[in-house]
Design an enzyme around this catalytic site. Structure first.
Site, PDB file in Angstrom:
ATOM      1  N   LEU A  18       0.995  -1.137  -0.070  1.00 47.31           N
ATOM      2  CA  LEU A  18      -0.033   0.350  -0.097  1.00 47.31           C
ATOM      3  C   LEU A  18       1.198   1.517  -0.028  1.00 47.31           C
ATOM      4  O   LEU A  18       0.544   1.857   0.885  1.00 47.31           O
ATOM      5  CB  LEU A  18      -0.866  -0.184   1.189  1.00 47.31           C
ATOM      6  CG  LEU A  18      -1.904  -0.669   1.448  1.00 47.31           C
ATOM      7  CD1 LEU A  18      -2.458  -1.485   2.905  1.00 47.31           C
ATOM      8  CD2 LEU A  18      -2.775  -1.037   0.082  1.00 47.31           C
ATOM      9  N   GLY A  22      -0.131   1.178  -5.130  1.00 47.31           N
ATOM     10  CA  GLY A  22      -1.212   0.584  -3.974  1.00 47.31           C
ATOM     11  C   GLY A  22      -2.558   0.847  -4.137  1.00 47.31           C
ATOM     12  O   GLY A  22      -3.558   0.309  -4.114  1.00 47.31           O
ATOM     13  N   ARG A  41       2.301  -4.859   5.305  1.00 44.60           N
ATOM     14  CA  ARG A  41       3.544  -4.979   6.840  1.00 44.60           C
ATOM     15  C   ARG A  41       3.471  -4.168   7.407  1.00 44.60           C
ATOM     16  O   ARG A  41       3.265  -3.833   8.835  1.00 44.60           O
ATOM     17  CB  ARG A  41       4.804  -5.969   6.155  1.00 44.60           C
ATOM     18  CG  ARG A  41       4.916  -6.804   5.546  1.00 44.60           C
ATOM     19  CD  ARG A  41       6.259  -7.302   5.106  1.00 44.60           C
ATOM     20  NE  ARG A  41       7.674  -5.887   4.849  1.00 44.60           N
ATOM     21  CZ  ARG A  41       8.279  -6.416   4.521  1.00 44.60           C
ATOM     22  NH1 ARG A  41       9.153  -7.496   5.706  1.00 44.60           N
ATOM     23  NH2 ARG A  41       9.637  -5.539   4.656  1.00 44.60           N
ATOM     24  N   VAL A  84       4.908  -3.902  -5.165  1.00 43.18           N
ATOM     25  CA  VAL A  84       5.699  -3.731  -3.521  1.00 43.18           C
ATOM     26  C   VAL A  84       7.030  -4.173  -4.274  1.00 43.18           C
ATOM     27  O   VAL A  84       6.927  -4.481  -5.906  1.00 43.18           O
ATOM     28  CB  VAL A  84       5.547  -4.578  -2.854  1.00 43.18           C
ATOM     29  CG1 VAL A  84       4.818  -5.104  -1.941  1.00 43.18           C
ATOM     30  CG2 VAL A  84       6.335  -6.220  -3.320  1.00 43.18           C
ATOM     31  N   ALA A  86       9.785  -4.539  -6.636  1.00 41.21           N
ATOM     32  CA  ALA A  86      10.959  -5.573  -7.927  1.00 41.21           C
ATOM     33  C   ALA A  86      11.978  -6.543  -6.958  1.00 41.21           C
ATOM     34  O   ALA A  86      12.671  -5.480  -6.487  1.00 41.21           O
ATOM     35  CB  ALA A  86      11.180  -5.206  -8.990  1.00 41.21           C
ATOM     36  N   ASN A 112       7.230  -3.103 -11.897  1.00 44.03           N
ATOM     37  CA  ASN A 112       7.669  -3.356 -13.256  1.00 44.03           C
ATOM     38  C   ASN A 112       8.845  -4.234 -12.836  1.00 44.03           C
ATOM     39  O   ASN A 112       9.977  -4.018 -12.792  1.00 44.03           O
ATOM     40  CB  ASN A 112       8.597  -1.533 -12.734  1.00 44.03           C
ATOM     41  CG  ASN A 112       8.254  -1.071 -14.019  1.00 44.03           C
ATOM     42  OD1 ASN A 112       6.934  -1.259 -14.525  1.00 44.03           O
ATOM     43  ND2 ASN A 112       8.074   0.072 -13.619  1.00 44.03           N
ATOM     44  N   GLY A 139       0.910   4.443 -15.804  1.00 45.82           N
ATOM     45  CA  GLY A 139      -0.089   5.654 -15.969  1.00 45.82           C
ATOM     46  C   GLY A 139       0.822   6.639 -13.929  1.00 45.82           C
ATOM     47  O   GLY A 139      -0.553   7.388 -13.876  1.00 45.82           O
ATOM     48  N   HIS A 195       7.444  -0.845 -23.388  1.00 43.80           N
ATOM     49  CA  HIS A 195       6.840   0.850 -22.964  1.00 43.80           C
ATOM     50  C   HIS A 195       7.542   1.545 -22.359  1.00 43.80           C
ATOM     51  O   HIS A 195       7.942   2.815 -22.880  1.00 43.80           O
ATOM     52  CB  HIS A 195       5.483   0.801 -22.057  1.00 43.80           C
ATOM     53  CG  HIS A 195       4.872   1.475 -21.873  1.00 43.80           C
ATOM     54  ND1 HIS A 195       5.806   2.725 -21.009  1.00 43.80           N
ATOM     55  CD2 HIS A 195       3.725   2.363 -21.996  1.00 43.80           C
ATOM     56  CE1 HIS A 195       4.544   3.441 -20.495  1.00 43.80           C
ATOM     57  NE2 HIS A 195       3.722   2.994 -20.995  1.00 43.80           N
ATOM     58  N   ASN A 196       8.561   1.503 -21.496  1.00 43.20           N
ATOM     59  CA  ASN A 196       8.712   2.169 -20.414  1.00 43.20           C
ATOM     60  C   ASN A 196      10.387   2.970 -21.520  1.00 43.20           C
ATOM     61  O   ASN A 196      10.728   3.755 -21.685  1.00 43.20           O
ATOM     62  CB  ASN A 196      10.041   1.812 -19.304  1.00 43.20           C
ATOM     63  CG  ASN A 196       8.494   1.718 -18.237  1.00 43.20           C
ATOM     64  OD1 ASN A 196       7.325   1.591 -18.253  1.00 43.20           O
ATOM     65  ND2 ASN A 196       8.600   1.438 -16.653  1.00 43.20           N
ATOM     66  N   GLU A 199       8.882   5.262 -23.168  1.00 40.62           N
ATOM     67  CA  GLU A 199       8.725   6.622 -22.493  1.00 40.62           C
ATOM     68  C   GLU A 199      10.262   7.179 -22.803  1.00 40.62           C
ATOM     69  O   GLU A 199      10.038   8.477 -23.000  1.00 40.62           O
ATOM     70  CB  GLU A 199       8.686   6.243 -21.556  1.00 40.62           C
ATOM     71  CG  GLU A 199       8.219   7.389 -20.456  1.00 40.62           C
ATOM     72  CD  GLU A 199       7.766   6.705 -19.476  1.00 40.62           C
ATOM     73  OE1 GLU A 199       8.303   6.910 -17.648  1.00 40.62           O
ATOM     74  OE2 GLU A 199       7.106   5.326 -18.785  1.00 40.62           O
ATOM     75  N   TYR A 200      11.651   6.888 -22.571  1.00 41.35           N
ATOM     76  CA  TYR A 200      12.740   7.254 -22.253  1.00 41.35           C
ATOM     77  C   TYR A 200      12.992   7.972 -23.120  1.00 41.35           C
ATOM     78  O   TYR A 200      13.470   9.098 -23.491  1.00 41.35           O
ATOM     79  CB  TYR A 200      13.661   6.043 -21.793  1.00 41.35           C
ATOM     80  CG  TYR A 200      13.683   5.837 -20.885  1.00 41.35           C
ATOM     81  CD1 TYR A 200      12.966   5.103 -19.923  1.00 41.35           C
ATOM     82  CD2 TYR A 200      15.561   5.428 -20.063  1.00 41.35           C
ATOM     83  CE1 TYR A 200      12.965   4.866 -18.332  1.00 41.35           C
ATOM     84  CE2 TYR A 200      15.514   5.157 -18.396  1.00 41.35           C
ATOM     85  CZ  TYR A 200      14.720   4.451 -18.137  1.00 41.35           C
ATOM     86  OH  TYR A 200      15.311   4.254 -17.041  1.00 41.35           O
TER      87      TYR A 200
END
Length: 496
Positions: A18, A22, A41, A84, A86, A112, A139, A195-196, A199-200
């Site tokens: 969260l 999240g 947690r 959480v 990666a 990611n 997004g 996609h990323n 984006e770069y």
């Protein structure tokens, strides 16, 4: 068995992790009418999310404070999204939750993640009878709350279990929700990685347009804001162009002097997906020079102290930071023409960046047997995600016209546009070179275009050199087969 959960109705889905992404995705799911259990947690994050659920419309969100109660509060077959960091935190979270999960339940990793980690986890989950999805989520925080682009890959059965949720939660565009089943294995994570990478490239190209307009054209931040806002009403309409216009208008509230953009340190951060993209392009022998240039530019930006020192060293040797405009007699710039030229150069360069990304997806799909639908990839990027842009609809149509399109640049419509814009593109790159303004993304894109459009390259000389020093052989243009020449012997003979 389900003691703690029987006191209240079971949730449709669960989400663990969260942080802001999240929380926002959980609230989005709840807002769409799907009761959701959440767990973290750090219990204060659970309380924080519960407070937001109440304040944002008394949403059907239930907080749980330990893994057992969390898992058992979800209806079977259970579906749990993990958001959480990666790497090992994902493995730790899976271990904590899977202890209470049953065969047929599903784990969805929304981070990611490196695609091979996802494929390993698919196998590990399968050994316990669990289903697994690696789902790219694009997004940012706003997208997670209001509608992201979602790229789920892995178990198709797992996807069907939550398809109704994902289609409601995703961004909505005129031809459907921005989500589709990507394919098997780690395909969802791989598509998000590419996609990323695109984006770069996009961000680098926009920064170069800014650099040329500011330092060659002398435009103010106010003028730049108006230009980018105008561009966002045309062929360049996109999220990144829109926010760029906004950025130039934001004042520096800390000092009250000028615009905030001018006080930001010119040192770009990164989280690794761009590097992964370039590494995969190299592994698959796919040219991705625009994306690679954007990554190199981030590395170079990180050398801030070295660049400051180098600037002083070269200044002492007589070189001004911005090369004077007396090279080739260029003393002034036609601002109106420059603005239009930069717009065209930016558009043409962006096409190259997307073409490289799509070719990388095709190559990996072929290697792994994922059967990726490139037109559908473009469609789900039309809304919610960072690279959303109006011309993605035209990319979608290009791959619908020809699913086996060798390169986006040779689609009839895009080929015509590249030809129409190449003169302006060359003027911008040429002016930047003359002014000493680095445009690695635009120039790499132009070289990509020029290399691809030429029917004959100087690679014949490289092959001759390889055969000369390493007997690597070569092919001929007029006869089939592999040939080797005793170059040194013939060269000595020729000198006699």
């Amino acid at each position: 068995m389900e003691g703690a959960a029987t006191a209240q109705a079971l949730s449709r889905i669960g989400l663990a992790g969260l942080a802001v992404m999240g929380q926002n995705l959980a609230l989005n799911i709840a807002e769409k009418g799907f009761p959701i259990s959440v767990y973290n947690r750090t219990t204060s994050k659970v309380d924080e999310t519960l407070d937001r659920a109440q304040n944002e419309g008394q949403l059907p969100l239930i907080g749980q404070y330990n893994p057992r109660d969390f898992v058992l509060s979800i209806q079977r077959p259970r579906s749990v999204i993990i958001l959480v960091k990666a790497g090992s935190p994902v493995d730790q979270t899976i271990a904590a939750l899977s202890e209470y999960m049953e065969p047929g339940d599903t784990i969805i990793d929304g981070g990611n993640e490196w695609y091979e980690n996802t494929e390993r986890r698919i196998d590990e989950a399968s050994s316990k009878g669990l289903l697994y999805l690696g789902m790219g989520v694009s997004g940012g925080e706003e997208g997670a709350r209001n509608g992201p682009s979602l790229m789920p890959g892995g178990s198709y059965g797992a996807y069907t279990n939550i398809k109704d949720i994902l289609e409601k939660v995703a961004a909505q565009v005129e031809d459907g929700p921005c989500v589709t089943y990507i394919g098997e294995g780690g395909s969802g994570n791989f598509v998000k990685m590419v996609h990323n990478g695109i984006e770069y490239g996009d961000m680098q190209l926009i920064s170069e347009a800014y650099d040329v307009l500011k330092n060659a054209g002398g435009l103010s931040n106010s003028e730049l804001a108006d230009i980018f806002a105008e561009w966002n009403r045309g062929e360049l309409e996109s999220f990144l162009i829109e926010i760029t216009a906004d950025i130039f208008n934001v004042k520096d509230e800390l000092t009250g002097n000028g615009e905030l953009v001018d006080t930001i340190l010119d040192k770009t951060g990164m989280k690794g997906t761009g590097k992964w993209t370039v590494q995969q392009a190299a592994e698959l022998s796919i040219a991705a020079p625009t994306i690679a240039a954007s990554l190199d530019s981030r590395y170079m930006s990180g050398l801030k102290d070295e660049r400051v020192e180098a600037s002083e060293i070269f200044r002492k040797e007589g070189l001004k930071e911005e090369i004077s405009s007396d090279i080739n007699g260029i003393s002034s710039v036609d601002k109106k023409r420059l603005i239009d030229d930069v717009r065209q150069a930016l558009y043409a360069s962006k096409i190259c960046s997307y073409a490289q990304g799509m070719n990388l997806l095709r190559a990996k799909s072929s290697e792994k047997g994922w059967n990726l639908n490139l037109g559908e990839m473009a469609r789900i990027w039309k809304g919610g995600c960072i690279i959303r842009a109006v011309f993605l609809d035209r990319i979608k149509k290009a791959y619908q016209r020809n699913p086996n399109l060798a390169n986006l640049m040779v689609d009839t419509e895009f080929a015509r546009e590249m030809v129409q814009r190449q003169a302006a593109w060359r003027r911008v790159v040429g002016l930047a070179v003359q002014k000493g303004i680095s445009v690695p993304g635009m120039s790499a894109s132009l070289q990509y275009f020029d290399t691809y459009r030429r029917s004959r390259l100087p690679a014949n000389l490289v092959q001759a050199q390889r055969d000369y020093f390493g007997a690597h052989t070569y092919e001929r243009v007029d006869k089939p087969g592999a040939y080797h020449t005793e170059w040194a012997k013939l060269a000595r003979k020729a000198r006699v």
